[in-house]
Scaffold this active site. Structure first.
Site, PDB file in Angstrom:
ATOM      1  CG  HIS A  62      -1.653  -0.989   1.482  1.00  0.00           C
ATOM      2  ND1 HIS A  62      -3.209  -0.976   0.610  1.00  0.00           N
ATOM      3  CD2 HIS A  62      -1.800  -2.270   1.896  1.00  0.00           C
ATOM      4  CE1 HIS A  62      -3.734  -2.012   0.698  1.00  0.00           C
ATOM      5  NE2 HIS A  62      -3.119  -2.867   1.503  1.00  0.00           N
ATOM      6  CG  HIS A 181      -9.571  -7.765   2.039  1.00  0.00           C
ATOM      7  ND1 HIS A 181      -8.658  -6.946   2.772  1.00  0.00           N
ATOM      8  CD2 HIS A 181     -10.107  -8.408   3.156  1.00  0.00           C
ATOM      9  CE1 HIS A 181      -8.554  -6.834   3.973  1.00  0.00           C
ATOM     10  NE2 HIS A 181      -9.570  -7.678   4.496  1.00  0.00           N
ATOM     11  CG  ASN A 281      -9.182  -6.077   7.494  1.00  0.00           C
ATOM     12  OD1 ASN A 281      -9.223  -7.244   7.617  1.00  0.00           O
ATOM     13  ND2 ASN A 281     -10.013  -4.918   6.963  1.00  0.00           N
ATOM     14  CG  ASP A 308      -1.665  -6.058   4.070  1.00  0.00           C
ATOM     15  OD1 ASP A 308      -1.749  -4.816   3.254  1.00  0.00           O
ATOM     16  OD2 ASP A 308      -2.563  -6.424   4.902  1.00  0.00           O
TER      17      ASP A 308
END
Ligand SMILES: [Zn+2]
Length: 439
Positions: A62, A181, A281, A308
């Site tokens: 990200h 996801h 998450n 992630d």
């Protein structure tokens, strides 16, 4: 003309060899005593005691540009990636605005080229505005200069089975893959912030039940079989999720899976201190799940390791546990965590690690130029690692703008030494080397 000669490097941990790189490609490898003669004007890199692996590829990064450049930009994320031994990263689509058009995808690609430290390959959103309803411009993104092959609404699950089916039918034409996801929104609810179980009850925190993950993996396996398309399970976290992937693979379904270093190494007991740095998450799970993930990584049910990497500002992360943002940094620590946990302990070899952190992710993403074996004719996207170096992680020494590092204070064995992108050194002993600094 040669760009670089590396001397005494142990390819995948084998006997020392010398490597010549010319115009960004490996042109000669010799293990004879004396090795390659250094020639005038050619940089020589002494790799005595270091292992040489193909550069790492991250399927799940990200970056926060556009929208939250106060927490990460394409340039700072690229620097963190290079320092962590990566030569390519796939940038998730959940920016503000999201990467749901060809124009947005090309913009990310160009920002990555400008930063010049790793290849930044944009991931395209599956649905417009990540809303889960209407398909994004999948075909235009695929045919654009960015050549998008991986699509994901990550952060959200594509919960509607009909939308997922249509997306899978669409991407088959260009051999795309959907990185899901896996988290059934109707089972997970909107308030969950940790694993649902005995501890969440005791802490009074709303949780995600394990079947919220495994049920979506099972549905997607059947849709992949029905459509003949590829599904990739992002960050699998549960033993039962792994079981479904194993079952799908045994049936010949085109399903692949990744695991994060934090889900491999950390479990939910850490939440008892309510420290939001461990809020992520999907959530950290019990130790039985963690052990199942490690076993599945060893036996190949899990194809790849993905970070992630999820940067957050202090003012978004340092809250009461229920209000804090989800996510952890990961690019700079991934190799050390996986090496310390899986290679130092003898459960995996360096060759296994290279498969899971470079070859498999490049193959899943259909990424040209990365994930090649270290061999003559391969692009010189490489990483030198020191398997014996011991490093204590300090969150303040990071290329990321953010500091949400769950490994702060951990001492790990295994360090990235030098990263090489097409024959050019992009990071040295934890520090990114920009093009300007090079000249
Ligand atoms: Zn996710």
């Amino acid at each position: 003309m040669s760009d670089l000669i590396i001397t005494g490097a142990r390819i995948l941990g084998a006997d020392p060899a010398d490597i010549r790189i010319t115009d960004g490609v490996i042109t000669e490898i010799t293990d004879r005593p004396g090795g390659l003669e250094p020639s005038d004007g050619v940089e020589t890199l002494d790799a005595d005691g270091l292992a040489l692996l193909p550069g790492f590829v991250d399927l799940h990064t990200h970056l926060r540009e556009p929208g939250r450049e106060d927490t990460e930009t394409v340039a700072t994320g690229s620097a963190a990636a290079a320092a962590g031994g990566f030569t390519a990263i796939l940038a998730m689509a959940n920016t503000t605005p999201p990467t749901d058009t060809a124009e947005a995808a090309v913009h990310i690609l160009d920002l990555g080229t400008r930063a010049g430290l790793v290849d930044v390959q944009p991931i395209g959103a599956v649905t417009k505005d990540l809303a889960g309803a209407e398909l994004a411009e999948l075909g235009l993104m695929a045919r654009s200069r960015a050549k998008v092959r991986v699509f994901s609404d990550d952060g959200h699950c594509v919960g509607d089975g009909r939308v997922m089916r249509r997306a899978l039918e669409y991407i088959r034409a260009f051999d795309g893959v959907i990185s899901q996801h896996s988290q059934d929104p109707s089972l997970a609810g909107s308030t969950a912030c940790c694993h649902e179980g005995e501890l969440s009850g005791r802490l009074g925190l709303p949780g995600w039940p394990a079947p919220a993950e495994s049920a979506i993996i099972a549905r997607d396996a059947m849709l992949a079989q029905h459509t003949g398309s590829r599904v990739h399970v992002a960050h699998v976290t549960t033993a039962e999720g792994v079981e479904v992937v194993r079952w799908a693979k045994a049936r010949g379904i085109a399903m692949t899976a990744e695991v994060t270093p934090h889900h491999l190494a950390l479990d939910l007991g850490l939440l008892s201190g309510y420290d939001p740095v461990f809020k992520v998450n999907p959530p950290l799970r019990p130790s039985e799940d963690r052990e199942a993930l490690q076993d599945a990584l060893v036996d190949g049910t899990i194809d790849a390791i993905a970070t992630d990497h999820a940067p957050h500002a202090r003012h978004d992360k340092e809250h009461a546990f229920v209000d804090a943002a989800f996510g952890m940094l990961g690019l700079e620590t991934a190799f050390a965590v996986v090496h310390d946990l899986m290679v130092r302990t003898g459960r995996m070899t360096l060759a296994d690690l290279a498969e899971r952190m470079s070859l498999a992710p490049a193959r899943i993403a259909r990424l040209d130029g990365h994930g090649h074996p270290v061999a003559t004719g391969s692009p010189a996207n490489l990483v030198l690692v020191d398997p014996t170096a011991t490093v204590t992680v300090d969150r303040e020494s990071s290329h990321s703008i953010s500091r949400n590092n769950p490994w702060h204070g951990h001492t790990l064995t295994g360090a990235v030494h030098t990263t090489i992108l097409r024959g050019r050194v992009t990071a040295r002993e934890g520090h990114a080397v920009t093009k300007e600094a090079h000249q």
